[in-house]
Design an enzyme around this catalytic site. Sequence first.
Site, PDB file in Angstrom:
ATOM      1  N   GLU A  89      60.327  44.053  39.916  1.00 26.60           N
ATOM      2  CA  GLU A  89      61.091  44.604  38.807  1.00 26.60           C
ATOM      3  C   GLU A  89      62.585  44.503  39.047  1.00 26.60           C
ATOM      4  O   GLU A  89      63.068  44.551  40.172  1.00 26.60           O
ATOM      5  CB  GLU A  89      60.661  46.044  38.518  1.00 26.60           C
ATOM      6  CG  GLU A  89      60.743  46.960  39.704  1.00 26.60           C
ATOM      7  CD  GLU A  89      60.179  48.338  39.370  1.00 26.60           C
ATOM      8  OE1 GLU A  89      58.946  48.458  39.271  1.00 26.60           O
ATOM      9  OE2 GLU A  89      60.964  49.274  39.236  1.00 26.60           O
ATOM     10  N   CYS A 114      57.398  47.460  50.093  1.00 26.88           N
ATOM     11  CA  CYS A 114      58.395  47.864  51.098  1.00 26.88           C
ATOM     12  C   CYS A 114      57.676  48.569  52.240  1.00 26.88           C
ATOM     13  O   CYS A 114      56.736  49.324  52.013  1.00 26.88           O
ATOM     14  CB  CYS A 114      59.413  48.810  50.456  1.00 26.88           C
ATOM     15  SG  CYS A 114      60.714  49.348  51.583  1.00 26.88           S
ATOM     16  N   CYS A 158      59.708  55.603  52.913  1.00 23.00           N
ATOM     17  CA  CYS A 158      60.443  56.837  52.610  1.00 23.00           C
ATOM     18  C   CYS A 158      59.563  57.715  51.715  1.00 23.00           C
ATOM     19  O   CYS A 158      58.975  57.242  50.736  1.00 23.00           O
ATOM     20  CB  CYS A 158      61.765  56.528  51.912  1.00 23.00           C
ATOM     21  SG  CYS A 158      62.877  55.548  52.935  1.00 23.00           S
ATOM     22  N   GLU A 169      63.591  46.620  51.303  1.00 18.25           N
ATOM     23  CA  GLU A 169      64.714  46.936  52.184  1.00 18.25           C
ATOM     24  C   GLU A 169      65.450  45.619  52.466  1.00 18.25           C
ATOM     25  O   GLU A 169      64.935  44.765  53.203  1.00 18.25           O
ATOM     26  CB  GLU A 169      64.172  47.583  53.472  1.00 18.25           C
ATOM     27  CG  GLU A 169      65.155  47.712  54.605  1.00 18.25           C
ATOM     28  CD  GLU A 169      66.505  48.326  54.224  1.00 18.25           C
ATOM     29  OE1 GLU A 169      66.558  49.373  53.569  1.00 18.25           O
ATOM     30  OE2 GLU A 169      67.535  47.716  54.594  1.00 18.25           O
ATOM     31  N   LEU A 204      71.401  57.739  52.937  1.00 15.91           N
ATOM     32  CA  LEU A 204      71.405  58.737  54.003  1.00 15.91           C
ATOM     33  C   LEU A 204      70.412  59.862  53.679  1.00 15.91           C
ATOM     34  O   LEU A 204      69.476  60.114  54.413  1.00 15.91           O
ATOM     35  CB  LEU A 204      72.836  59.283  54.158  1.00 15.91           C
ATOM     36  CG  LEU A 204      73.092  60.236  55.299  1.00 15.91           C
ATOM     37  CD1 LEU A 204      72.892  59.556  56.639  1.00 15.91           C
ATOM     38  CD2 LEU A 204      74.514  60.807  55.209  1.00 15.91           C
ATOM     39  N   CYS A 257      63.487  52.885  40.829  1.00 14.86           N
ATOM     40  CA  CYS A 257      62.888  52.828  42.149  1.00 14.86           C
ATOM     41  C   CYS A 257      61.398  52.488  42.192  1.00 14.86           C
ATOM     42  O   CYS A 257      60.583  53.270  42.677  1.00 14.86           O
ATOM     43  CB  CYS A 257      63.098  54.147  42.866  1.00 14.86           C
ATOM     44  SG  CYS A 257      64.730  54.803  42.616  1.00 14.86           S
TER      45      CYS A 257
HETATM   46  N1  SAH Z   1      65.742  50.059  50.779  1.00 15.66           N
HETATM   47  C1  SAH Z   1      67.084  50.172  50.317  1.00 15.66           C
HETATM   48  C2  SAH Z   1      67.291  49.749  48.875  1.00 15.66           C
HETATM   49  C3  SAH Z   1      66.259  50.161  47.860  1.00 15.66           C
HETATM   50  S1  SAH Z   1      66.126  51.849  47.385  1.00 15.66           S
HETATM   51  C4  SAH Z   1      67.615  51.559  50.552  1.00 15.66           C
HETATM   52  O1  SAH Z   1      66.872  52.402  51.048  1.00 15.66           O
HETATM   53  O2  SAH Z   1      68.780  51.797  50.324  1.00 15.66           O
HETATM   54  C5  SAH Z   1      67.538  52.170  46.406  1.00 15.66           C
HETATM   55  C6  SAH Z   1      67.964  53.631  46.409  1.00 15.66           C
HETATM   56  O3  SAH Z   1      67.091  54.429  45.576  1.00 15.66           O
HETATM   57  C7  SAH Z   1      67.908  54.266  47.768  1.00 15.66           C
HETATM   58  O4  SAH Z   1      69.048  55.057  47.980  1.00 15.66           O
HETATM   59  C8  SAH Z   1      66.663  55.120  47.675  1.00 15.66           C
HETATM   60  O5  SAH Z   1      66.650  56.106  48.652  1.00 15.66           O
HETATM   61  C9  SAH Z   1      66.773  55.620  46.268  1.00 15.66           C
HETATM   62  N2  SAH Z   1      65.555  56.232  45.717  1.00 15.66           N
HETATM   63  C10 SAH Z   1      64.278  55.995  46.050  1.00 15.66           C
HETATM   64  N3  SAH Z   1      63.428  56.768  45.326  1.00 15.66           N
HETATM   65  C11 SAH Z   1      64.195  57.528  44.518  1.00 15.66           C
HETATM   66  C12 SAH Z   1      63.920  58.511  43.530  1.00 15.66           C
HETATM   67  N4  SAH Z   1      62.682  58.861  43.213  1.00 15.66           N
HETATM   68  N5  SAH Z   1      64.969  59.083  42.891  1.00 15.66           N
HETATM   69  C13 SAH Z   1      66.241  58.710  43.172  1.00 15.66           C
HETATM   70  N6  SAH Z   1      66.559  57.767  44.062  1.00 15.66           N
HETATM   71  C14 SAH Z   1      65.559  57.186  44.755  1.00 15.66           C
END
Ligand code: SAH
Length: 351
Positions: free
Chosen positions: A91, A111, A115, A162, A217, A337
């Site tokens: 997407e 991924c 997280c 990532e 972070l 996301c």
């Molecule tokens: N893997 C990379 C890039 C993809 S995620 C990273 O971790 O930065 C892009 C951003 O969306 C990241 O900051 C991630 O933590 C955030 N994200 C993931 N799930 C989310 C959610 N449900 N609500 C808001 N932000 C989210």
Amino acid sequence: MNSSIYNYTKKELEQYFISKDLAKFRATQVIEGIYREKVKDFQDISNLSKDVKALLKDDFIIDELSVEKKSVASDGTTKFLFKLSDGNLIETVLMIHPYGYSVCVTSQVGCNMGCAFCASGTTKKIRNLEPFEMVLQVLTIDNMLALEDKRVSHVVVMGIGEPFDNYDNVMKFVSIINEQKGLAIGARHLTISTCGLVPKIIEFSEFPLQVNLAISLHFATDELRDKYMPINRKYKLHELIEACKYYYEKTNRRLTFEYILLDGINDSLADAMDLVELIKGLNCYVNLIPYNNSDTFKGILRRTTETRRDAFFDYLNKNHINAIVRKEHGTDIDAACGQLRVKALKEKKEI
Ligand code: SAH
């Protein structure tokens, strides 16, 4: 060879032409043809000779992504579900800002970072995307915008995956879309977001283009970050912050820290204090992100309230940390996301 033309930097195309005893400026003509004139067939690049066209046709293909689904939100945010040639779905999101059109690019199918709040992480990585598959996400949208005399001006690598777990391909992608005669996405208009792969942050400090770096972070203590972001079990916060300092020393570029505010988890004043302690002195700003409620974590994770968000924000500002609250885009179409891909896979009963 017969590989995607979108996999090649200008330098590589120049080398290709030199290896065929042809002038290297042909590379620029090809780039202008495919990215600016948006040709779908080498035959249509008017300033190339018949022989050069035939050669290109033998060695490269001009491929396309197929649009499986397109949803437009009330604020104009458009989400594309693209199908890759091997059938995998990815997407890509187009966001409309006062300053231009920004595309959020996916870098991997699935991924592996896991997280605990992210829908993308619920499906394991199937494979890395090749540079051309990332270029095509931007180009396909740019082609649509071009019909209305508009263009993609900003790119963020914040879609599924990532990017630093697919480092070489992502960096090549960045170089290709930065090309002046091609899509010409300025380095300062490009942002890569990572959950914190420390060795790659250090490597990225040497990358020649002035691309922005964002760090997801989200938690300011190892205890919390270990719990929600498995990458922290490998690279602890002090190592991450050291890497950020190193990045700043090398590049002189201000970093962004992303911080999702989760109700009752990381949104108290004590959490804000921990955050200030952790990043004070660093040239950075904090992007406070409203957590996107997703079905995947229903009943487990919730976004913070506006009152708590404002208190958090005020505390950072009072302590001289620049912070902004990220504006939301496309919430009515699950634009955030990995949610659309997860939904599509569920509908197809693939997960
Ligand atoms: N893997 C990379 C890039 C993809 S995620 C990273 O971790 O930065 C892009 C951003 O969306 C990241 O900051 C991630 O933590 C955030 N994200 C993931 N799930 C989310 C959610 N449900 N609500 C808001 N932000 C989210």
